[in-house]
Design a protein around this motif. Structure first.
Motif, PDB file in Angstrom:
ATOM      1  N   UNK A  53      17.814  -6.034 -26.504  1.00 29.34           N
ATOM      2  CA  UNK A  53      17.440  -6.029 -25.087  1.00 29.34           C
ATOM      3  C   UNK A  53      17.679  -4.659 -24.449  1.00 29.34           C
ATOM      4  N   UNK A  54      18.859  -4.098 -24.685  1.00 28.40           N
ATOM      5  CA  UNK A  54      19.186  -2.795 -24.101  1.00 28.40           C
ATOM      6  C   UNK A  54      18.308  -1.691 -24.710  1.00 28.40           C
ATOM      7  N   UNK A  68      25.940   0.094 -23.563  1.00 35.08           N
ATOM      8  CA  UNK A  68      25.140   0.679 -22.505  1.00 35.08           C
ATOM      9  C   UNK A  68      25.349   2.184 -22.392  1.00 35.08           C
ATOM     10  N   UNK A  71      28.505   4.362 -20.135  1.00 36.10           N
ATOM     11  CA  UNK A  71      29.407   3.220 -20.046  1.00 36.10           C
ATOM     12  C   UNK A  71      30.844   3.662 -19.710  1.00 36.10           C
ATOM     13  N   UNK A  94      29.677  -2.101 -17.861  1.00 38.71           N
ATOM     14  CA  UNK A  94      28.284  -2.514 -17.632  1.00 38.71           C
ATOM     15  C   UNK A  94      27.962  -3.719 -18.504  1.00 38.71           C
ATOM     16  N   UNK A  96      30.008  -5.917 -19.645  1.00 41.38           N
ATOM     17  CA  UNK A  96      30.722  -7.114 -19.172  1.00 41.38           C
ATOM     18  C   UNK A  96      29.855  -7.935 -18.222  1.00 41.38           C
ATOM     19  N   UNK A  97      29.096  -7.262 -17.362  1.00 43.14           N
ATOM     20  CA  UNK A  97      28.262  -7.984 -16.399  1.00 43.14           C
ATOM     21  C   UNK A  97      27.296  -8.915 -17.125  1.00 43.14           C
ATOM     22  N   UNK A  98      26.708  -8.411 -18.217  1.00 44.01           N
ATOM     23  CA  UNK A  98      25.777  -9.231 -19.008  1.00 44.01           C
ATOM     24  C   UNK A  98      26.486 -10.482 -19.535  1.00 44.01           C
ATOM     25  N   UNK A 100      29.230 -11.896 -18.405  1.00 43.41           N
ATOM     26  CA  UNK A 100      29.658 -12.762 -17.297  1.00 43.41           C
ATOM     27  C   UNK A 100      28.491 -13.657 -16.866  1.00 43.41           C
ATOM     28  N   UNK A 101      27.307 -13.068 -16.739  1.00 41.65           N
ATOM     29  CA  UNK A 101      26.136 -13.862 -16.346  1.00 41.65           C
ATOM     30  C   UNK A 101      25.801 -14.882 -17.427  1.00 41.65           C
ATOM     31  N   UNK A 119      18.061 -12.801 -18.598  1.00 43.79           N
ATOM     32  CA  UNK A 119      18.598 -11.438 -18.711  1.00 43.79           C
ATOM     33  C   UNK A 119      17.457 -10.441 -18.944  1.00 43.79           C
ATOM     34  N   UNK A 122      15.355  -8.682 -16.156  1.00 46.22           N
ATOM     35  CA  UNK A 122      15.746  -7.372 -15.646  1.00 46.22           C
ATOM     36  C   UNK A 122      15.275  -6.251 -16.578  1.00 46.22           C
ATOM     37  N   UNK A 123      15.429  -6.463 -17.885  1.00 43.99           N
ATOM     38  CA  UNK A 123      15.253  -5.345 -18.818  1.00 43.99           C
ATOM     39  C   UNK A 123      13.813  -5.116 -19.250  1.00 43.99           C
TER      40      UNK A 123
END
Lengths: 313, 313
Positions: A53-54, A68, A71, A94, A96-98, A100-101, A119, A122-123
């Motif tokens: 994804x990234x 990321x 980072x 950064x 971590x946010x992924x 957490x969601x 997710x 966004x990407x």
């Protein structure tokens, strides 16, 4: 043109970027490995899905290939200040946010495939990214060290121990009861052909092939693979340690035999491995190093050309 | 000397630092408000407990009074980049680690009191910090805005709306079924006296007093309170909005009447509020502003002196 690709982490993600460039109009579905997934600090981490994804979404740390760009590691340092274990897995702020969601959505009842889709909104990776399964599976590795003979999570062997201790056994826990994620079998069924990037043949591609139904679906399609081994060594990563664990040599030939026919129809190897052969598989020698975006695109284009030729037969 | 103190957030935490300085040898138990607690992004956040813990543990952002010093907001920005709501609550990266650990421990079955103890093992606040209850309670506020008449979480009213919309009602959801956390009633029972800092009388101290059993236990002890109101205005924060919501004036007298006797035995007010009086309560005028550590310590010392005098009667 409809293409399905299986993918692990770094190598797979880079190949996919080349594939997308080589076939910009194609409808590409990526079936991602989730055997590496791990729960850390109560958060569900999917390293391979996130790397794909990234990487395709332009957020990857290009130098290291995972995590990321730009980072920072404040949360990780704070967790360590509280004495929290493990401290050997590099989760950035950064990133971590992924997680957490993802964890919040999973707890709310969404399957991993829908979480991944959310997710990716966004990407915008330019491909449809599906986990191999919504069911939880995890690759565990049997090792013997000062703790005795025991099974550890793949990430503990891979990241903490850097595969320095021999893997005596590698098993995908939960595989027998796992179902392919919604869309996986349909995408394979609808595909004009399937491409296997030079991902780890044991713990990435091999893991995906263990989900009941996926291998059988692939066997009826035109499948072209790219060897992850060049002249006796992995292009990158520690595939040799995984191949040794399952009693195979680290050669393009050994991986070809591992996948075998009727799964594979075509196999791309490096020039020095041109003698590689397997009944029912067309082998071609091509430059395999993904050293630049152009070289990666050329490799993907070569795989596509071979796949088209074989599919037209 | 055994002291129990109730506490909300910023004002309470600052007062407690003065109390610890004024009675360095005392055994201090702090009963913290958890009515402000909120679940954000699947993580359990306890703003008041953390403000006390960070303030007494040396990790607080001194200027703003809440949150960590040298804080960054990478995770928050990333969550916003994914479009995640709410975006109005300022969770910093260092702070996130605390909430991640708390959530993981709660999910593993530890009660909040044990989680708080585990977190305090790092911060060494020099007091025993107990949540008012291990049971989940949450302060909700009834407002009328463009969304109609509705109840919102306290934090939404306090942080997002900055109490700009009148609170028509303030209720601690779950209060009736909540039990004091283990150790709370024992600490009150064993205390030589109890101090109420100048915390919000409605949504901090008032919330703690709603947990069944706590007010009754306090009524049998010597309790000295510090007025959070000076000459018709809150020392800090928006206590006026809360007092108005429950039909009280914003005066030292109104708060004294709200706590009343037999709960209160002594009440410290500012010089200009020296006329404040209530049957059964000894009122003394003292400088109430906690503008420096020294002033705060002197205020706490004054509360202790009055408490000792009243306890010896």
């Amino acid at each position: 043109m409809r293409i399905v690709s299986l993918a692990g982490g770094i190598g797979g993600a880079r190949f996919l970027r080349g594939l997308r460039a080589a076939a910009p109009a194609a409808d590409i579905t990526v079936i991602g490995n989730t055997g590496d997934d791990i729960t850390l600090f109560g958060l569900r981490v999917c390293p391979d899905l996130d790397t794909v994804m990234y990487t395709l979404g332009g957020g990857i740390n290009e130098e290291q290939g995972w995590g990321r760009t730009a980072e920072t590691f404040t949360v990780k340092d704070e967790l360590a200040a509280y004495g929290m274990e493990p401290q050997w897995f590099g989760l950035g702020d950064r990133d971590f946010a992924t997680h957490i969601i993802r964890t919040q959505m999973l707890a709310a009842g969404y399957p991993l495939s829908q979480v991944t889709e959310a997710l990716c909104a966004r990407w915008q990776p330019g491909v449809r990214l599906l986990p191999m399964s919504d069911d939880r599976t995890e690759t565990h590795v049997v090792i013997t060290d000062e703790g005795g003979r025991r099974a550890v999570h793949f990430q503990e062997w891979w990241v903490r121990l850097r595969a320095s201790v021999p893997a005596e056994e590698i098993a995908l826990v939960g595989a027998a009861d796992a179902k392919p994620a919604p869309g996986v079998l349909d995408a394979i069924e609808a595909a004009d052909f399937v491409v296997l990037p030079p991902s780890n043949p044991v713990v990435s591609i091999g893991t995906i092939l263990q989900i009941p139904g996926i291998r059988a679906a692939l066997e009826s399609k035109t499948v072209v693979g790219v060897s992850p081994i060049i002249g006796g060594a992995p292009v990158r990563g520690m595939a040799d340690a995984c191949l040794t664990a399952i009693g195979r040599e680290t050669t393009a030939q050994a991986v070809l035999d591992l996948y075998g026919a009727p799964l594979l129809d075509g196999w791309l190897v490096a020039e020095e491995d041109a003698a590689t052969a397997h009944p029912g598989v067309t082998v071609e020698a091509r430059p395999l190093l993904m050293s630049t975006p152009e070289a990666t695109e050329a490799l993907a284009a070569a795989a596509l050309t071979l796949a088209r030729t074989l599919a037209d037969r």
